[in-house]
Design a protein around this motif. Structure first.
Motif, PDB file in Angstrom:
ATOM      1  N   VAL A 144     -46.914 -98.779  81.481  1.00 52.56           N
ATOM      2  CA  VAL A 144     -46.886 -98.622  80.022  1.00 52.56           C
ATOM      3  C   VAL A 144     -45.497 -98.149  79.607  1.00 52.56           C
ATOM      4  O   VAL A 144     -45.024 -97.117  80.070  1.00 52.56           O
ATOM      5  N   VAL A 145     -44.855 -98.935  78.765  1.00 49.85           N
ATOM      6  CA  VAL A 145     -43.499 -98.604  78.297  1.00 49.85           C
ATOM      7  C   VAL A 145     -43.531 -98.454  76.772  1.00 49.85           C
ATOM      8  O   VAL A 145     -43.960 -99.367  76.059  1.00 49.85           O
ATOM      9  N   VAL A 146     -43.100 -97.288  76.310  1.00 53.08           N
ATOM     10  CA  VAL A 146     -43.135 -96.971  74.881  1.00 53.08           C
ATOM     11  C   VAL A 146     -41.716 -96.706  74.385  1.00 53.08           C
ATOM     12  O   VAL A 146     -40.999 -95.889  74.966  1.00 53.08           O
ATOM     13  N   GLY A 147     -41.331 -97.408  73.331  1.00 61.44           N
ATOM     14  CA  GLY A 147     -40.025 -97.176  72.725  1.00 61.44           C
ATOM     15  C   GLY A 147     -40.172 -96.557  71.352  1.00 61.44           C
ATOM     16  O   GLY A 147     -41.269 -96.515  70.792  1.00 61.44           O
ATOM     17  N   PHE A 148     -39.083 -96.097  70.820  1.00 63.29           N
ATOM     18  CA  PHE A 148     -39.030 -95.601  69.457  1.00 63.29           C
ATOM     19  C   PHE A 148     -38.140 -96.529  68.642  1.00 63.29           C
ATOM     20  O   PHE A 148     -37.280 -97.206  69.201  1.00 63.29           O
ATOM     21  N   ALA A 149     -38.345 -96.547  67.347  1.00 62.83           N
ATOM     22  CA  ALA A 149     -37.430 -97.261  66.468  1.00 62.83           C
ATOM     23  C   ALA A 149     -37.126 -96.343  65.295  1.00 62.83           C
ATOM     24  O   ALA A 149     -37.987 -96.081  64.460  1.00 62.83           O
ATOM     25  N   ALA A 150     -35.931 -95.810  65.319  1.00 64.44           N
ATOM     26  CA  ALA A 150     -35.485 -94.932  64.244  1.00 64.44           C
ATOM     27  C   ALA A 150     -34.749 -95.797  63.238  1.00 64.44           C
ATOM     28  O   ALA A 150     -33.724 -96.383  63.555  1.00 64.44           O
ATOM     29  N   GLU A 151     -35.312 -95.910  62.042  1.00 62.27           N
ATOM     30  CA  GLU A 151     -34.734 -96.817  61.054  1.00 62.27           C
ATOM     31  C   GLU A 151     -34.506 -96.074  59.747  1.00 62.27           C
ATOM     32  O   GLU A 151     -35.124 -95.047  59.487  1.00 62.27           O
ATOM     33  N   THR A 152     -33.650 -96.634  58.904  1.00 61.46           N
ATOM     34  CA  THR A 152     -33.483 -96.078  57.561  1.00 61.46           C
ATOM     35  C   THR A 152     -33.905 -97.082  56.486  1.00 61.46           C
ATOM     36  O   THR A 152     -33.884 -96.758  55.303  1.00 61.46           O
ATOM     37  N   CYS A 153     -34.289 -98.296  56.895  1.00 61.76           N
ATOM     38  CA  CYS A 153     -34.834 -99.267  55.935  1.00 61.76           C
ATOM     39  C   CYS A 153     -35.581-100.353  56.716  1.00 61.76           C
ATOM     40  O   CYS A 153     -35.358-100.499  57.916  1.00 61.76           O
ATOM     41  N   HIS A 154     -36.458-101.091  56.013  1.00 62.84           N
ATOM     42  CA  HIS A 154     -37.231-102.175  56.642  1.00 62.84           C
ATOM     43  C   HIS A 154     -37.812-101.723  57.986  1.00 62.84           C
ATOM     44  O   HIS A 154     -37.685-102.412  59.000  1.00 62.84           O
ATOM     45  N   HIS A 158     -37.962-104.121  61.416  1.00 62.29           N
ATOM     46  CA  HIS A 158     -37.000-103.834  62.484  1.00 62.29           C
ATOM     47  C   HIS A 158     -37.720-103.426  63.767  1.00 62.29           C
ATOM     48  O   HIS A 158     -37.324-103.806  64.866  1.00 62.29           O
ATOM     49  N   ALA A 159     -38.784-102.654  63.611  1.00 66.53           N
ATOM     50  CA  ALA A 159     -39.499-102.165  64.795  1.00 66.53           C
ATOM     51  C   ALA A 159     -40.211-103.310  65.523  1.00 66.53           C
ATOM     52  O   ALA A 159     -40.226-103.354  66.757  1.00 66.53           O
ATOM     53  N   LYS A 160     -40.788-104.241  64.760  1.00 66.98           N
ATOM     54  CA  LYS A 160     -41.444-105.397  65.391  1.00 66.98           C
ATOM     55  C   LYS A 160     -40.432-106.201  66.189  1.00 66.98           C
ATOM     56  O   LYS A 160     -40.725-106.685  67.296  1.00 66.98           O
ATOM     57  N   ALA A 161     -39.240-106.353  65.631  1.00 68.07           N
ATOM     58  CA  ALA A 161     -38.190-107.096  66.334  1.00 68.07           C
ATOM     59  C   ALA A 161     -37.808-106.370  67.620  1.00 68.07           C
ATOM     60  O   ALA A 161     -37.595-107.001  68.665  1.00 68.07           O
ATOM     61  N   LYS A 162     -37.773-105.036  67.574  1.00 64.38           N
ATOM     62  CA  LYS A 162     -37.417-104.259  68.778  1.00 64.38           C
ATOM     63  C   LYS A 162     -38.473-104.388  69.857  1.00 64.38           C
ATOM     64  O   LYS A 162     -38.149-104.454  71.049  1.00 64.38           O
ATOM     65  N   ALA A 173     -42.435 -96.282  65.367  1.00 65.00           N
ATOM     66  CA  ALA A 173     -41.398 -96.507  64.370  1.00 65.00           C
ATOM     67  C   ALA A 173     -41.440 -95.401  63.338  1.00 65.00           C
ATOM     68  O   ALA A 173     -42.520 -94.988  62.902  1.00 65.00           O
ATOM     69  N   ASN A 174     -40.277 -94.930  62.965  1.00 68.40           N
ATOM     70  CA  ASN A 174     -40.251 -93.957  61.876  1.00 68.40           C
ATOM     71  C   ASN A 174     -39.012 -94.122  61.019  1.00 68.40           C
ATOM     72  O   ASN A 174     -38.026 -94.730  61.417  1.00 68.40           O
ATOM     73  N   ASP A 175     -39.138 -93.595  59.809  1.00 70.78           N
ATOM     74  CA  ASP A 175     -38.040 -93.619  58.844  1.00 70.78           C
ATOM     75  C   ASP A 175     -37.261 -92.322  59.033  1.00 70.78           C
ATOM     76  O   ASP A 175     -37.808 -91.234  58.850  1.00 70.78           O
ATOM     77  N   VAL A 176     -36.010 -92.457  59.422  1.00 70.75           N
ATOM     78  CA  VAL A 176     -35.192 -91.256  59.670  1.00 70.75           C
ATOM     79  C   VAL A 176     -34.126 -91.054  58.586  1.00 70.75           C
ATOM     80  O   VAL A 176     -33.134 -90.384  58.825  1.00 70.75           O
ATOM     81  N   SER A 177     -34.367 -91.635  57.406  1.00 70.14           N
ATOM     82  CA  SER A 177     -33.442 -91.381  56.293  1.00 70.14           C
ATOM     83  C   SER A 177     -33.344 -89.873  56.075  1.00 70.14           C
ATOM     84  O   SER A 177     -34.354 -89.172  56.212  1.00 70.14           O
ATOM     85  N   THR A 180     -36.127 -87.855  54.379  1.00 68.71           N
ATOM     86  CA  THR A 180     -37.445 -87.678  54.996  1.00 68.71           C
ATOM     87  C   THR A 180     -37.505 -86.370  55.786  1.00 68.71           C
ATOM     88  O   THR A 180     -38.593 -85.864  56.063  1.00 68.71           O
ATOM     89  N   GLY A 181     -36.360 -85.853  56.209  1.00 60.92           N
ATOM     90  CA  GLY A 181     -36.325 -84.619  56.989  1.00 60.92           C
ATOM     91  C   GLY A 181     -36.854 -84.772  58.400  1.00 60.92           C
ATOM     92  O   GLY A 181     -37.098 -83.781  59.099  1.00 60.92           O
ATOM     93  N   VAL A 182     -37.057 -86.016  58.859  1.00 58.15           N
ATOM     94  CA  VAL A 182     -37.633 -86.221  60.196  1.00 58.15           C
ATOM     95  C   VAL A 182     -36.663 -85.763  61.283  1.00 58.15           C
ATOM     96  O   VAL A 182     -37.043 -85.060  62.219  1.00 58.15           O
TER      97      VAL A 182
END
Ligand code: CTP
Ligand code: CA
Length: 226
Positions: A144-154, A158-162, A173-177, A180-182
């Motif tokens: 099992v391989v799990v990645g993250f996708a830190a994005e600021t839009c879309h 973007h995460a599906k593509a990753k 996937a999360n919004d790191v703008s 958001t304070g993430v």
């Protein structure tokens, strides 16, 4: 070291987790890095250990205590993080939560770069290895391989593509703008993306996200599916 392993759904499993930023030297006093605190990755390592897994946490520079019952390998650069991850294999599952610096300078200076009066230095950047993609497509791929996708839009697109590009089973996937304070904060709102679809979770603490995510991984391992 814990002498008596805690019983739990991940007993007998080895889980690899990356966390924190990486730090890429420019010269002896300067570096390229990012705002990752390591909170989410460290919480995942702690949650996996709490379910009985043997956990190797490969972490960039963070200001966090080592999670209880976890073997922590400290690294600075992306290349060292990749080496440490490969040295930790085999693993049953791997979670790549680190915010790896995408670029490093082609050649870091061995002396402090000085102002010359002729304008700033031209820093030539080269791309770092993709740790997740290297391991997900490598000969010792964890089940099992799990990645993250830190994005600021879309975020979801973007995460599906990753997910497809990197060959992982799940993407968190999360919004790191900044608003958001993430990044640096204690809460997270994630979308869990797999080939079967997108699940959007409510805003939770990073500890809660970790607990739920690790439970998912345990379920996948128990079913013997990726
Ligand atoms: N990742 C990695 N090694 C890298 C870059 C990223 O292991 N050199 C991992 C991260 O830990 C994360 C996932 O890949 O699990 C996605 O990282 P992200 O920065 O969102 O994606 P990138 O592929 O670097 O694309 P970009 O930054 O351009 O969005
Ligand atoms: Ca990146």
């Amino acid at each position: 070291a814990r002498l008596i392993p805690a019983p739990g759904p991940l007993k007998g499993r080895h889980i690899l987790v990356t966390s924190g930023p990486t730090r890429e030297p420019i010269d002896p006093v300067r570096y390229i890095a990012n705002h990752s605190s390591g909170k989410q990755g460290h919480a995942i390592a702690a949650a996996a250990a709490a379910l009985g897994a043997r956990v190797t946490l490969v972490s960039g520079p963070v200001r966090l205590p080592d999670p209880a019952g976890v073997e922590v390998v400290r690294v600075e650069t992306a290349r060292d993080m990749l080496k440490a991850c490969e040295a930790a294999l085999p693993a049953d599952a791997a979670v790549f939560a680190a915010a790896v610096a995408d670029w490093r300078v082609a050649r870091d200076a061995d002396h402090k770069i000085k102002k010359t009066g002729e304008g700033p230095p031209a820093l030539v950047l080269v791309e770092n290895p993709d740790i997740l993609a290297t391991i997900a497509r490598g000969p010792r791929r964890p089940a099992v391989v799990v990645g993250f996708a830190a994005e600021t839009c879309h975020v979801i697109d973007h995460a599906k593509a990753k997910l497809a590009r990197k060959g992982c089973d799940l993407i968190v996937a999360n919004d790191v703008s900044p608003e958001t304070g993430v990044m640096g904060g204690d809460r997270n709102r994630i979308h869990l993306i797999s080939t079967s679809g997108v699940e959007s979770w409510p805003e939770l603490s990073k500890d809660e996200v970790a607990t739920c995510l690790v439970a998912r991984i345990a379920k996948r391992l128990a079913r013997g599916e990726p």
